[in-house]
Design a protein around this motif. Structure first.
Motif, PDB file in Angstrom:
ATOM      1  N   GLY A  74     -57.562 -12.912 -53.549  1.00  0.00           N
ATOM      2  CA  GLY A  74     -57.649 -13.542 -54.870  1.00  0.00           C
ATOM      3  C   GLY A  74     -56.489 -14.450 -55.213  1.00  0.00           C
ATOM      4  N   GLY A  75     -55.367 -14.323 -54.494  1.00  0.00           N
ATOM      5  CA  GLY A  75     -54.183 -15.099 -54.826  1.00  0.00           C
ATOM      6  C   GLY A  75     -54.131 -16.477 -54.201  1.00  0.00           C
ATOM      7  N   GLY A  76     -55.182 -16.915 -53.570  1.00  0.00           N
ATOM      8  CA  GLY A  76     -55.198 -18.233 -52.935  1.00  0.00           C
ATOM      9  C   GLY A  76     -55.850 -19.285 -53.821  1.00  0.00           C
ATOM     10  N   ILE A  77     -56.938 -19.855 -53.327  1.00  0.00           N
ATOM     11  CA  ILE A  77     -57.620 -20.944 -54.025  1.00  0.00           C
ATOM     12  C   ILE A  77     -58.157 -20.507 -55.392  1.00  0.00           C
ATOM     13  CG2 ILE A  77     -59.920 -20.608 -53.022  1.00  0.00           C
ATOM     14  CD1 ILE A  77     -60.048 -23.678 -52.711  1.00  0.00           C
ATOM     15  N   LEU A  78     -58.537 -19.251 -55.521  1.00  0.00           N
ATOM     16  CA  LEU A  78     -59.023 -18.781 -56.820  1.00  0.00           C
ATOM     17  C   LEU A  78     -57.897 -18.776 -57.848  1.00  0.00           C
ATOM     18  CD1 LEU A  78     -61.409 -15.849 -55.816  1.00  0.00           C
ATOM     19  CD2 LEU A  78     -62.011 -18.165 -56.525  1.00  0.00           C
ATOM     20  N   LYS A  79     -56.709 -18.381 -57.441  1.00  0.00           N
ATOM     21  CA  LYS A  79     -55.565 -18.402 -58.351  1.00  0.00           C
ATOM     22  C   LYS A  79     -55.273 -19.828 -58.804  1.00  0.00           C
ATOM     23  CE  LYS A  79     -50.653 -17.432 -58.713  1.00  0.00           C
ATOM     24  NZ  LYS A  79     -49.451 -17.009 -57.999  1.00  0.00           N
ATOM     25  N   VAL A  80     -55.330 -20.752 -57.873  1.00  0.00           N
ATOM     26  CA  VAL A  80     -55.064 -22.151 -58.203  1.00  0.00           C
ATOM     27  C   VAL A  80     -56.119 -22.686 -59.176  1.00  0.00           C
ATOM     28  CG1 VAL A  80     -54.944 -24.494 -57.257  1.00  0.00           C
ATOM     29  CG2 VAL A  80     -53.835 -22.598 -56.055  1.00  0.00           C
ATOM     30  N   SER A  81     -57.385 -22.421 -58.893  1.00  0.00           N
ATOM     31  CA  SER A  81     -58.450 -22.970 -59.735  1.00  0.00           C
ATOM     32  C   SER A  81     -58.566 -22.275 -61.089  1.00  0.00           C
ATOM     33  CB  SER A  81     -59.793 -22.948 -59.003  1.00  0.00           C
ATOM     34  OG  SER A  81     -60.191 -21.627 -58.740  1.00  0.00           O
ATOM     35  N   ALA A 139     -71.627 -15.769 -57.691  1.00  0.00           N
ATOM     36  CA  ALA A 139     -72.041 -17.091 -58.182  1.00  0.00           C
ATOM     37  C   ALA A 139     -72.051 -18.122 -57.054  1.00  0.00           C
ATOM     38  CB  ALA A 139     -71.122 -17.544 -59.309  1.00  0.00           C
ATOM     39  N   ALA A 140     -71.209 -17.917 -56.037  1.00  0.00           N
ATOM     40  CA  ALA A 140     -71.145 -18.815 -54.885  1.00  0.00           C
ATOM     41  C   ALA A 140     -72.075 -18.378 -53.765  1.00  0.00           C
ATOM     42  CB  ALA A 140     -69.703 -18.893 -54.371  1.00  0.00           C
ATOM     43  N   GLY A 141     -72.859 -17.322 -54.005  1.00  0.00           N
ATOM     44  CA  GLY A 141     -73.769 -16.830 -52.974  1.00  0.00           C
ATOM     45  C   GLY A 141     -73.065 -16.043 -51.890  1.00  0.00           C
ATOM     46  N   ALA A 142     -71.945 -15.411 -52.243  1.00  0.00           N
ATOM     47  CA  ALA A 142     -71.151 -14.671 -51.268  1.00  0.00           C
ATOM     48  C   ALA A 142     -70.940 -13.239 -51.750  1.00  0.00           C
ATOM     49  CB  ALA A 142     -69.802 -15.356 -51.071  1.00  0.00           C
ATOM     50  N   ASP A 143     -70.688 -12.345 -50.795  1.00  0.00           N
ATOM     51  CA  ASP A 143     -70.480 -10.941 -51.126  1.00  0.00           C
ATOM     52  C   ASP A 143     -69.391 -10.364 -50.228  1.00  0.00           C
ATOM     53  OD1 ASP A 143     -70.750  -8.388 -52.171  1.00  0.00           O
ATOM     54  OD2 ASP A 143     -72.534  -7.923 -50.993  1.00  0.00           O
ATOM     55  N   PRO A 144     -68.137 -10.347 -50.691  1.00  0.00           N
ATOM     56  CA  PRO A 144     -67.061  -9.838 -49.854  1.00  0.00           C
ATOM     57  C   PRO A 144     -67.147  -8.329 -49.668  1.00  0.00           C
ATOM     58  CG  PRO A 144     -66.244 -10.243 -52.060  1.00  0.00           C
ATOM     59  CD  PRO A 144     -67.667 -10.743 -52.020  1.00  0.00           C
ATOM     60  N   THR A 145     -66.767  -7.864 -48.499  1.00  0.00           N
ATOM     61  CA  THR A 145     -66.708  -6.431 -48.247  1.00  0.00           C
ATOM     62  C   THR A 145     -65.542  -5.823 -49.023  1.00  0.00           C
ATOM     63  OG1 THR A 145     -67.469  -6.920 -45.999  1.00  0.00           O
ATOM     64  CG2 THR A 145     -66.670  -4.692 -46.412  1.00  0.00           C
ATOM     65  N   TYR A 146     -64.419  -6.536 -49.022  1.00  0.00           N
ATOM     66  CA  TYR A 146     -63.204  -6.083 -49.688  1.00  0.00           C
ATOM     67  C   TYR A 146     -62.609  -7.224 -50.502  1.00  0.00           C
ATOM     68  CZ  TYR A 146     -63.662  -2.828 -45.755  1.00  0.00           C
ATOM     69  OH  TYR A 146     -64.149  -1.934 -44.835  1.00  0.00           O
ATOM     70  N   VAL A 147     -61.833  -6.869 -51.530  1.00  0.00           N
ATOM     71  CA  VAL A 147     -61.117  -7.853 -52.343  1.00  0.00           C
ATOM     72  C   VAL A 147     -59.683  -7.371 -52.494  1.00  0.00           C
ATOM     73  CG1 VAL A 147     -60.943  -8.947 -54.619  1.00  0.00           C
ATOM     74  CG2 VAL A 147     -63.206  -8.494 -53.624  1.00  0.00           C
ATOM     75  N   LEU A 148     -58.738  -8.279 -52.309  1.00  0.00           N
ATOM     76  CA  LEU A 148     -57.318  -7.976 -52.456  1.00  0.00           C
ATOM     77  C   LEU A 148     -56.679  -9.073 -53.310  1.00  0.00           C
ATOM     78  CD1 LEU A 148     -55.914  -6.669 -49.133  1.00  0.00           C
ATOM     79  CD2 LEU A 148     -54.576  -6.634 -51.199  1.00  0.00           C
ATOM     80  N   ALA A 149     -55.735  -8.722 -54.164  1.00  0.00           N
ATOM     81  CA  ALA A 149     -55.070  -9.706 -55.017  1.00  0.00           C
ATOM     82  C   ALA A 149     -54.239 -10.691 -54.189  1.00  0.00           C
ATOM     83  CB  ALA A 149     -54.204  -9.009 -56.056  1.00  0.00           C
ATOM     84  N   SER A 150     -53.481 -10.181 -53.228  1.00  0.00           N
ATOM     85  CA  SER A 150     -52.644 -11.049 -52.406  1.00  0.00           C
ATOM     86  C   SER A 150     -52.455 -10.434 -51.029  1.00  0.00           C
ATOM     87  CB  SER A 150     -51.291 -11.292 -53.072  1.00  0.00           C
ATOM     88  OG  SER A 150     -50.577 -10.086 -53.181  1.00  0.00           O
TER      89      SER A 150
END
Length: 88
Positions: A49-56, A72-83
């Motif tokens: 989450g700390g990459g392009i999403l943080k910037v946008s 919303a982007a048609g994607a489903d991550p297995t895992y999510v990490l802040a950084s």
């Protein structure tokens, strides 16, 4: 010249050829390319989450917000990490 990168299937085929058919994890910060590409290839994925999403967005999204943006982007991550940081 041929580009081999996410989300193109050739990058996942290259990884499998180099690493075998064991458990693979695609790591990226872009739901539309990194996560959708991994989904299409049948590979687990980790959204940072700390990459392009943080910037946008102007902030690091929490897991629920990040998953919503991925859906919303048609994607489903297995895992999510802040950084993500290597070797401190």
């Amino acid at each position: 010249m041929t580009y081999v990168g996410k989300p193109y299937p050739a990058v996942y085929a290259t990884c499998r050829a180099l690493l075998g058919d064991g458990k693979l994890l695609a790591v990226g910060d872009n739901p539309a390319t990194d996560i959708r590409g991994a989904n299409a290839a049948g590979i687990d994925s980790l959204l940072i989450g700390g990459g392009i999403l943080k910037v946008s967005l102007g902030h690091v999204p929490g897991e629920e917000e990040a998953r919503g943006l991925c859906l919303a982007a048609g994607a489903d991550p297995t895992y999510v990490l802040a950084s993500f940081a290597l070797g401190e």
